[in-house]
Write a protein that holds these residues in place. Sequence first.
Motif, PDB file in Angstrom:
ATOM      1  N   SER A  24       2.209   3.931   0.188  1.00 53.00           N
ATOM      2  CA  SER A  24       2.165   2.496  -0.128  1.00 53.00           C
ATOM      3  C   SER A  24       0.980   1.785   0.495  1.00 53.00           C
ATOM      4  O   SER A  24       0.711   0.633   0.162  1.00 53.00           O
ATOM      5  CB  SER A  24       3.463   1.824   0.329  1.00 53.00           C
ATOM      6  OG  SER A  24       3.518   1.714   1.742  1.00 53.00           O
ATOM      7  N   THR A  68       1.585   1.218 -10.009  1.00 53.13           N
ATOM      8  CA  THR A  68       2.711   1.046  -9.099  1.00 53.13           C
ATOM      9  C   THR A  68       3.647   2.245  -9.246  1.00 53.13           C
ATOM     10  O   THR A  68       4.012   2.622 -10.364  1.00 53.13           O
ATOM     11  CB  THR A  68       3.481  -0.246  -9.430  1.00 53.13           C
ATOM     12  OG1 THR A  68       2.643  -1.367  -9.146  1.00 53.13           O
ATOM     13  CG2 THR A  68       4.756  -0.353  -8.618  1.00 53.13           C
ATOM     14  N   ARG A  79      -1.307   1.796  -2.558  1.00 55.45           N
ATOM     15  CA  ARG A  79      -0.773   1.294  -3.813  1.00 55.45           C
ATOM     16  C   ARG A  79       0.605   0.698  -3.562  1.00 55.45           C
ATOM     17  O   ARG A  79       1.220   0.950  -2.534  1.00 55.45           O
ATOM     18  CB  ARG A  79      -0.654   2.410  -4.848  1.00 55.45           C
ATOM     19  CG  ARG A  79       0.384   3.456  -4.461  1.00 55.45           C
ATOM     20  CD  ARG A  79       0.621   4.468  -5.559  1.00 55.45           C
ATOM     21  NE  ARG A  79      -0.546   5.312  -5.704  1.00 55.45           N
ATOM     22  CZ  ARG A  79      -1.020   5.713  -6.877  1.00 55.45           C
ATOM     23  NH1 ARG A  79      -0.436   5.320  -7.980  1.00 55.45           N
ATOM     24  NH2 ARG A  79      -2.053   6.500  -6.950  1.00 55.45           N
ATOM     25  N   GLN A  80       1.081  -0.072  -4.508  1.00 54.32           N
ATOM     26  CA  GLN A  80       2.430  -0.625  -4.390  1.00 54.32           C
ATOM     27  C   GLN A  80       3.464   0.461  -4.710  1.00 54.32           C
ATOM     28  O   GLN A  80       3.305   1.236  -5.648  1.00 54.32           O
ATOM     29  CB  GLN A  80       2.599  -1.801  -5.363  1.00 54.32           C
ATOM     30  CG  GLN A  80       3.929  -2.528  -5.219  1.00 54.32           C
ATOM     31  CD  GLN A  80       4.108  -3.588  -6.291  1.00 54.32           C
ATOM     32  OE1 GLN A  80       3.854  -3.337  -7.479  1.00 54.32           O
ATOM     33  NE2 GLN A  80       4.532  -4.773  -5.897  1.00 54.32           N
ATOM     34  N   MET A 133      -0.644  -4.517  -9.479  1.00 53.35           N
ATOM     35  CA  MET A 133       0.662  -4.422  -8.854  1.00 53.35           C
ATOM     36  C   MET A 133       1.634  -5.378  -9.530  1.00 53.35           C
ATOM     37  O   MET A 133       1.241  -6.391 -10.112  1.00 53.35           O
ATOM     38  CB  MET A 133       0.539  -4.706  -7.361  1.00 53.35           C
ATOM     39  CG  MET A 133       0.980  -6.047  -6.927  1.00 53.35           C
ATOM     40  SD  MET A 133       0.919  -6.370  -5.184  1.00 53.35           S
ATOM     41  CE  MET A 133       1.300  -8.104  -5.260  1.00 53.35           C
ATOM     42  N   GLU A 179       6.270  -7.585  -3.315  1.00 49.58           N
ATOM     43  CA  GLU A 179       5.110  -7.742  -2.451  1.00 49.58           C
ATOM     44  C   GLU A 179       4.245  -6.482  -2.506  1.00 49.58           C
ATOM     45  O   GLU A 179       4.698  -5.431  -2.972  1.00 49.58           O
ATOM     46  CB  GLU A 179       5.564  -7.988  -1.008  1.00 49.58           C
ATOM     47  CG  GLU A 179       6.360  -9.271  -0.810  1.00 49.58           C
ATOM     48  CD  GLU A 179       5.513 -10.518  -0.990  1.00 49.58           C
ATOM     49  OE1 GLU A 179       4.272 -10.416  -0.855  1.00 49.58           O
ATOM     50  OE2 GLU A 179       6.091 -11.586  -1.278  1.00 49.58           O
ATOM     51  N   PRO A 180       2.994  -6.567  -2.021  1.00 54.12           N
ATOM     52  CA  PRO A 180       2.191  -5.345  -1.893  1.00 54.12           C
ATOM     53  C   PRO A 180       2.870  -4.393  -0.916  1.00 54.12           C
ATOM     54  O   PRO A 180       3.727  -4.787  -0.124  1.00 54.12           O
ATOM     55  CB  PRO A 180       0.859  -5.852  -1.348  1.00 54.12           C
ATOM     56  CG  PRO A 180       0.835  -7.313  -1.633  1.00 54.12           C
ATOM     57  CD  PRO A 180       2.262  -7.774  -1.595  1.00 54.12           C
ATOM     58  N   GLY A 181       2.463  -3.130  -0.960  1.00 51.71           N
ATOM     59  CA  GLY A 181       3.002  -2.168  -0.010  1.00 51.71           C
ATOM     60  C   GLY A 181       4.307  -1.561  -0.457  1.00 51.71           C
ATOM     61  O   GLY A 181       4.508  -1.258  -1.633  1.00 51.71           O
ATOM     62  N   SER A 216       4.102  -8.250  -9.416  1.00 50.62           N
ATOM     63  CA  SER A 216       4.344  -9.349  -8.472  1.00 50.62           C
ATOM     64  C   SER A 216       5.619 -10.119  -8.774  1.00 50.62           C
ATOM     65  O   SER A 216       6.269 -10.621  -7.853  1.00 50.62           O
ATOM     66  CB  SER A 216       3.157 -10.310  -8.458  1.00 50.62           C
ATOM     67  OG  SER A 216       2.946 -10.879  -9.741  1.00 50.62           O
TER      68      SER A 216
END
Length: 563
Positions: free
Chosen positions: A478, A452, A481-482, A1, A21-23, A3
């Motif tokens: 999401s 991503t 995955r990002q 991902m 961020e993740p999501g 960052s």
Amino acid sequence: MLSLLHIENIAVIERADILFEPGFNVLTGETGAGKSIVIDAIGAVTGERASRDLVRTGENCASVSAVFCALPENPFFREIGAESDEDGNLLLQREIFADGRNVCRINGRPVTVSQLRALGSFLIQIHGQHEGLKLLNEQNHLGYLDLFGKTDKELSEYRARYEALAAIEGEIRALHMDEAEKARRTDLLRHQIAELERAELQAGEEEGLEARRNILRNAERITEAVETAHACLSGDEDTGGAASLLAEAERAFTPAARVNGEMAALSEKLTELRYLAQDAAEEIRDLKYGLEFSPEELNQLEGRLALLGKLKKKYGETSEQMLATLQKRRTELEEIEFADDTVRRLEEKREKAAALVKEAAEALSKVRRSAAEVLEGRILSELSQLDMPKVRFEAEFSAKEPGAAGWDEVRFLMSANVGEALRPMNKVASGGELARIMLAMKNALADGDGATLIFDEVDAGVSGRAAQRVAEKLFQVSRGRQVLCVTHLPQIAAMADSHFSVEKGEAGGRTQTGVSLLDKERRKEELARITGGAQITDITLSGAAELLEAAEAYKIRIEREAK
């Protein structure tokens, strides 16, 4: 991902650091604020085409750095030295200079743009607002199906056999010519072969001939030099040469050397010099008596070199190249004279090759048809979740003459309304429907690769309940995955896990764009702006709060269902 994204001097962005961020990450802002510039920067640092126009006015260089973490195992990463560091991070960097130069690095190590692009394809998938137009082009549909069905193995096998067949057919075409052309070509080849054979060429003979010619052209000077040297060493009727004088010196010195030990070394040197002089005198004598020069030999050499020079202009710059040309002409003549037999053999090979192509085409088509059934079900399921439960979707197959991609022609058909017949997508899909179909397709194609997903204003033409369904789908995607999304829809923005605002302002007489992460209160204000425009009221703020609450309730429900 992804960052961290660090941007310097990209268009209107002087400097920005964005911690993703993740999501589900969302970017919003006024039209023209620079949201898509952030996406362009991500594209640049992952190897996409980057024009020098991206460099901020007045600057010599723009740069983008991106830190990726939590990457899946991939053998390709190791091949190009792109393994994560001890903290699990991977650093990509790209500098774009105003003169068009690019400097790319992976973990600080210089790489090419193509290597950066290859790596970036595993890390990021960017879907622009015009991506849906590709779905309308039926020439792209087979490629989408192959990508979904992972037909690489079958397609590679088919292409290898197809290329082998094409090569045989090319040989057959080359051997087919009309009788007049055949006669002209045969006469020319026979003339050229005879001309080269008469020359009796020998590899490397030019060097020897040119060296001998140089000697003959300087025969008088060489003869004079040899005779003078021989007289100096061997002497003549009146005087002794150097060899005789050295012998006398040796005889005179020998008695003294017997008495004085220090003089013995000098005596040995005189003896050595005498031997050397005598040897040289004998070699020069043999050379003198062996010198044979004649004008006739020089004339013959000049004639031979002139012939070789003439042939060089027609058949090659060296004897080796001319000999190779002779062999080619012989082979071509043989092929023409025995063309009928060769064609018959090639036609037998073509028949076998065509059978192999047919076998591979059938295997490839079978895999594609199986993949199409799965894709149809997947797309219908995705569209149902996007508030299109009545839509029908089908991959239609038709046959064509075998080509580089097989003998399948594929186009996607759909019916958006109950009772309507299936028709090509470009005939029935509205902008909003196309956006949702594209989202469904991309989600199906990207499933399981870990990259991503970035959506740049793909929600054009979507509103109301459909917008809510798109927002929910993006959130669901999401979870595995990002996802990054540039949007103007409040429903999508409200569903974000992380909401960034892109704002344009002025500083020092210049336009500057900044990117900031919004807290809950600022999210309400941004959603109110998206909903109601410049005038933010208590009503629009209240509506924004409701959107956030509804989104939060939906997320909690989805998380519970997942458990």
